[in-house]
Design a protein around this motif. Structure first.
Motif, PDB file in Angstrom:
ATOM      1  N   MET A  41     -33.874  15.121  37.265  1.00  0.00           N
ATOM      2  CA  MET A  41     -34.640  15.133  36.023  1.00  0.00           C
ATOM      3  C   MET A  41     -35.028  13.704  35.622  1.00  0.00           C
ATOM      4  N   MET A  42     -34.222  12.743  35.998  1.00  0.00           N
ATOM      5  CA  MET A  42     -34.449  11.343  35.648  1.00  0.00           C
ATOM      6  C   MET A  42     -35.110  10.613  36.825  1.00  0.00           C
ATOM      7  N   TYR A  90     -35.531  14.092  27.636  1.00  0.00           N
ATOM      8  CA  TYR A  90     -34.959  15.086  28.538  1.00  0.00           C
ATOM      9  C   TYR A  90     -34.623  16.396  27.838  1.00  0.00           C
ATOM     10  N   TRP A  93     -27.903  20.782  25.924  1.00  0.00           N
ATOM     11  CA  TRP A  93     -28.474  19.575  25.336  1.00  0.00           C
ATOM     12  C   TRP A  93     -27.663  19.089  24.136  1.00  0.00           C
ATOM     13  N   TYR A 146     -33.004   9.050  25.468  1.00  0.00           N
ATOM     14  CA  TYR A 146     -32.665  10.304  26.146  1.00  0.00           C
ATOM     15  C   TYR A 146     -33.384  11.525  25.583  1.00  0.00           C
TER      16      TYR A 146
END
Length: 189
Positions: free
Chosen positions: A135-136, A31, A40, A28
């Motif tokens: 975003m993914m 990101y 975050w 992860y």
């Protein structure tokens, strides 16, 4: 469960918590530049905390060449997965599908999804859910290629970000019943 490509998916052992945490955070980290730091750090802490304690009904790992390179967690519904009873998801939700960058493109995420789908169907569920975001993008492409469909009624906003919902109908899923890959055998821990 052993997959045809030599990937083994099995339950994570409690003694593997540190390795699983490293895999999940390593997957992860890419990101972090796209998420404000104020969001975050709590996200990173939630990923780390999810490795132990209550919450998931299943914690899976994927091994490739004997090394844990992937992980995923399964929750029994939207309340345990997100603390969002209003989503009214009362069946399995897969979260934190994680594959280390060095192991991507080898079918590891697919193997984790396939194992989760098989377990969910064996437990009497007809639908498997997951949530993701734009975003993914590579994950979204994978989910759609595997037959997951948007579930607009199960989406929510997390700050300014839309958290997209997808569902896979299990009884006729190509993920489980396509290509003759439905013969999955149990591997010992």
């Amino acid at each position: 469960m052993s997959q045809p490509n030599g990937i083994i998916v099995r339950d994570a052992a409690s003694s593997e918590s540190d390795i699983v945490r490293q895999v999940m955070l390593g997957a992860y980290e890419q990101y972090a530049p796209f998420i404000p730091e104020s969001m975050w750090e709590p996200y990173r802490a939630a990923i780390s905390a999810s490795v132990e304690g209550d919450g998931p009904s299943d914690r899976l790992v994927a091994l490739w060449d004997g090394e844990i390179v992937g992980a995923a967690q399964v929750f029994d519904g939207s309340e345990s997965a997100y603390g969002r009873a209003e989503l009214a998801i009362f069946g399995p939700i897969i979260r934190y599908v994680s594959v280390l960058p060095k192991a991507r493109g080898r079918g590891i995420a697919t193997a984790l999804l396939k194992e989760t789908a098989a377990r969910s169907l064996a437990r009497g569920y007809n639908v498997l859910h997951l949530h993701t975001s734009d975003m993914m993008a590579s994950a979204v492409k994978l989910y759609e290629r595997l037959g997951f469909e948007r579930a607009y009624d199960k989406e929510f906003n997390n700050g300014e970000h839309l958290v997209k919902s997808y569902r896979l109908y299990l009884p006729k899923s190509a993920l489980l019943f396509g290509g003759g890959e439905s013969s999955i055998r149990q591997e010992a821990l």
